[in-house]
Design a protein around this motif. Structure first.
Motif, short mmCIF file in Angstrom:
data_model
loop_
_atom_site.label_atom_id
_atom_site.label_comp_id
_atom_site.label_asym_id
_atom_site.label_seq_id
_atom_site.Cartn_x
_atom_site.Cartn_y
_atom_site.Cartn_z
N LYS A 1 2.92 -27.52 -14.40
CA LYS A 1 1.78 -26.64 -14.23
C LYS A 1 0.61 -27.08 -15.10
CE LYS A 1 2.43 -22.28 -13.66
NZ LYS A 1 2.82 -20.85 -13.82
N GLN A 2 0.91 -27.52 -16.31
CA GLN A 2 -0.15 -27.99 -17.20
C GLN A 2 -0.78 -29.28 -16.67
OE1 GLN A 2 1.16 -28.73 -21.20
NE2 GLN A 2 -0.87 -29.35 -21.91
N MET A 3 0.06 -30.17 -16.11
CA MET A 3 -0.44 -31.44 -15.61
C MET A 3 -1.45 -31.24 -14.50
SD MET A 3 1.70 -34.60 -13.92
CE MET A 3 2.64 -34.83 -15.42
N PHE A 4 -1.18 -30.29 -13.60
CA PHE A 4 -2.05 -30.08 -12.46
C PHE A 4 -3.03 -28.92 -12.65
CE2 PHE A 4 1.79 -32.11 -10.68
CZ PHE A 4 1.18 -33.25 -10.16
N ASN A 5 -3.29 -28.60 -13.89
CA ASN A 5 -4.17 -27.49 -14.19
C ASN A 5 -5.58 -27.70 -13.64
OD1 ASN A 5 -4.80 -24.97 -15.59
ND2 ASN A 5 -6.00 -26.24 -16.98
N ASP A 6 -6.04 -28.95 -13.59
CA ASP A 6 -7.40 -29.25 -13.12
C ASP A 6 -7.49 -29.32 -11.61
OD1 ASP A 6 -8.35 -29.37 -15.71
OD2 ASP A 6 -7.91 -31.51 -15.91
#
Length: 700
Positions: A52-57
């Protein structure tokens, strides 16, 4: 057929193709990027906080079960349809344009997305990895795919938002120290701008760049960054009709730690300063013409040395382009910086580091196509660098007056022709490092052969003849049998200059409209391969290309062309001279000073083109023995000197042209039906000298 209609019909044909490929009669394959039977294309959320953090953008993402058979595609699949089913509500059709194998053995696929003039999908795939960078400017969307921790993901993000994270390459064209200045005179007659060349590239990346690629959601690893940069560069060169292809010969991990300043460029450029000196050894080992450096930096989007000599850098270690790794795979940064290395400049009206580059026409272009604001790759996108404040996103094209997109010309002859700049410099750049030829490949494209003194014109057969895997010697003679053969020279489309020499051939036509030739390729082992070159030759015609005064035209002399073909002639004045007349079949073209080229299209007969150059501030004494006077309604020109006159123009006092013609006689009488008054008579000599005299006309 001119460029406008060619591009127009290409768009129509692409649309018809994508509509019709579903019919059973169509022979093209259809390939889905998803595994067969994939049904769930909905965006999904992961419970893994790291994911989830990786694809936050990203706007949304989903696990991507991609079609492993994509890695088995080859050049045979060019023209097949690629189904880009990204999400349930985002499905597109594309046509495969290029397929190749990367240095890492992966399959590189470039496809053109339908219904958007500037939409492309760049893909690198293997059985275990995939990277996708697809851009759809009309919908303001990017789609990306990558593999992280063994799982492939597909993401969607707004193009306008992501583009804001790319750094502009401010002051990115750096002048080479201690070399002559830019904007040099273009020696057009010395270049063959129609050559097809390969420029070999050595890619260098740092540990920080490698780590960024492994962690970022847009690519799988640094090798896919490199290949997508190549795909974008080659697509841009193909679209711009430059005849240039880039090829990666080696990918090197250096141990350099970025300074995050311009020092990074200086250090990789200097072969003896103790920083990355091994790169120059590798460049020699792999015969790389160009170095592309990919560090992880934040001081610029890219920076490169600006070529200032049409024969290439005096010290070719300046053929270096630095590209910020964080944006290299999904922007046109790499081809932009390589463009500087080859002499291209920015837009001439930028507020920062405006063009031109190497030549006065080496600048970018921006404008509106189909209600979209766009710019060619050498132009800064952001409106903050223009007085109008308008942002124009990049499209994969260099500025060129020869290219029309939906009726819009993306360049001009005077200020914006970076494509021509590349055509001039590509051969010396591709010759920085010449690879020894042990197994050369000879490819002859009969429609592109350069024939000299051929008795009946050029071959127009649209087929390729190739011979590969043979150890040819440098001096190869091709013999065509027959009686009363005529000798001429051909230049193959692809032939390594290291072979040297010219290729002598004999050619025997059977009659004016037909020919039959046999070309024998002689190998070192005395064996031969015979290739039949046949065709119903189109009627040959001659275009006579000549000049007067100080300037050049290319090609020049008697140029042989085939019936129905097109031929472009480029012309440029020497320093201190200007174009004052362009005569096509003895008819002057309007606004000659603004012209730099002319194209004959759909040729159906012999033609002539004559360019007259005149010196700026020419002394008038060469016309001392030329008398200009009036009698009744006539203006009389009497040449009693040794000067050869070419043409005369007469203007009224308002500057309106009222008469023009060539001069062929010693005494020329020009009848004018005009009122009393003063008229300006302009004469031009064969040498390009020019004079203007006032003559009073008084009716009797």
């Amino acid at each position: 057929m001119n460029k406008f209609f060619t591009n127009f019909f290409q768009q129509i044909l692409l649309g018809l193709f994508l509509v019709c490929f579903y019919f059973p009669a169509h022979s093209q394959n259809v390939v889905d990027i998803n595994v067969a039977g994939a049904k769930n294309l909905q965006a999904q959320e992961s419970n893994n906080p790291l994911v989830k953090q990786m694809f936050n953008d990203a706007d949304r993402y989903r696990p991507f079960d991609y079609n492993k058979q994509l890695s088995n595609l080859s050049s045979k699949n060019i023209g097949d349809v690629l189904l880009l089913n990204f999400f349930e509500d985002k499905k597109y059709d594309a046509v495969i344009q290029q397929v190749s194998t990367t240095l890492k053995g992966r399959t590189s696929i470039t496809s053109k997305i339908a219904n958007d003039e500037f939409a492309y999908c760049y893909m690198v795939v293997s059985e275990n990895t995939i990277s996708i960078s697809a851009e759809l400017p009309k919908e303001d969307l990017y789609f990306f795919a990558s593999v992280k921790d063994g799982q492939a993901f597909l993401t969607q993000v707004k193009k306008s938002q992501l583009d804001k994270t790319a750094l502009a390459s401010i002051d990115d064209a750096i002048t080479v120290p201690h070399q002559k200045s830019q904007n040099i005179e273009y020696k057009v007659g010395t270049k063959d701008i129609d050559d097809i060349v390969v420029i070999d590239v050595l890619f260098v990346y740092t540990p920080a760049a490698e780590a960024w690629a492994l962690n970022d959601w847009r690519v799988t690893d640094i090798h896919d960054v490199i290949d997508q940069a190549l795909q974008r560069a080659n697509t841009t060169m193909l679209n711009s009709e430059t005849g240039i292809t880039f090829y990666s010969v080696y990918e090197h991990l250096t141990d350099y730690v970025e300074s995050n300043t311009y020092q990074d460029l200086y250090r990789i450029t200097d072969p003896y300063d103790g920083y990355m000196d091994e790169v120059h050894v590798l460049r020699d080992e792999y015969f790389a013409d160009e170095i592309v450096f990919l560090p992880a930096v934040d001081f610029t989007g890219g920076v490169a040395w600006l070529l200032n000599n049409e024969d290439g850098f005096e010290l070719d270690n300046y053929a270096v382009a630095l590209c910020r790794v964080q944006q290299t795979s999904w922007t046109y940064t790499a081809v932009h910086e390589i463009g500087h290395n080859m002499g291209c400049g920015h837009h001439a009206e930028q507020t920062t580091q405006q063009g031109p580059g190497l030549f006065y026409f080496s600048s970018g272009w921006r404008g509106i196509i189909n209600n979209m604001k766009v710019s060619t790759v050498m132009t800064y996108e952001s409106g903050s660098y223009f007085y109008d404040g308008e942002t124009h996103p990049d499209i994969p094209y260099f500025s060129s007056p020869e290219i029309f997109i939906n009726g819009v010309q993306i360049g001009d002859n005077v200020t914006a022709d970076n494509a021509l700049t590349l055509k001039i410099t590509k051969t010396p750049v591709s010759n920085y490092r010449l690879r020894p030829v042990t197994n050369p490949q000879l490819i002859i494209n009969p429609s592109s052969l350069n024939f000299t003194n051929a008795p009946y014109g050029t071959t127009t057969t649209p087929k390729f003849i190739s011979v590969s895997g043979e150890n040819f010697y440098s001096n190869i003679t091709y013999t065509v049998g027959g009686n009363d053969a005529a000798s001429f020279t051909i230049t193959p489309v692809s032939w390594n200059p290291a072979l040297g020499g010219t290729i002598s051939v004999t050619f025997t036509p059977t009659e004016v409209k037909e020919y039959h030739a046999y070309i024998t390729f002689t190998c070192p082992d005395t064996e031969s391969k015979v290739v039949s070159l046949n065709g119903n030759g189109a009627l040959p015609y001659t275009i006579s290309a000549t000049t007067s005064g100080r300037g050049t035209i290319t090609p020049s002399g008697n140029v042989i062309v085939g019936q129905g073909e097109s031929k472009r002639f480029a012309f440029y004045p020497d320093g201190g001279y200007e174009i004052i007349k362009v005569l096509v079949n003895n008819v002057p073209l309007p606004e000659p000073s603004a012209l730099r080229s002319y194209s004959f299209v759909d040729i159906q007969g012999d033609s002539t083109i004559h360019i007259i150059f005149s010196g700026v501030g020419i002394h008038e004494n060469v016309f001392d023995n030329v008398k200009i006077y009036s009698h009744l309604n006539n203006i009389i020109i009497q040449n009693e000197g040794e000067i050869t006159l070419m043409f005369v123009e007469i203007f009224d006092m308002m500057g309106q042209l009222i008469y023009q013609n060539n001069i062929t006689e010693t005494k020329t009488v020009i009848p004018l039906q005009v009122s009393n008054g003063i008229y300006n008579v302009r004469l031009c000599s064969q040498e390009g000298n020019m004079i203007i005299r006032k003559v009073a006309v008084l009716k009797q």
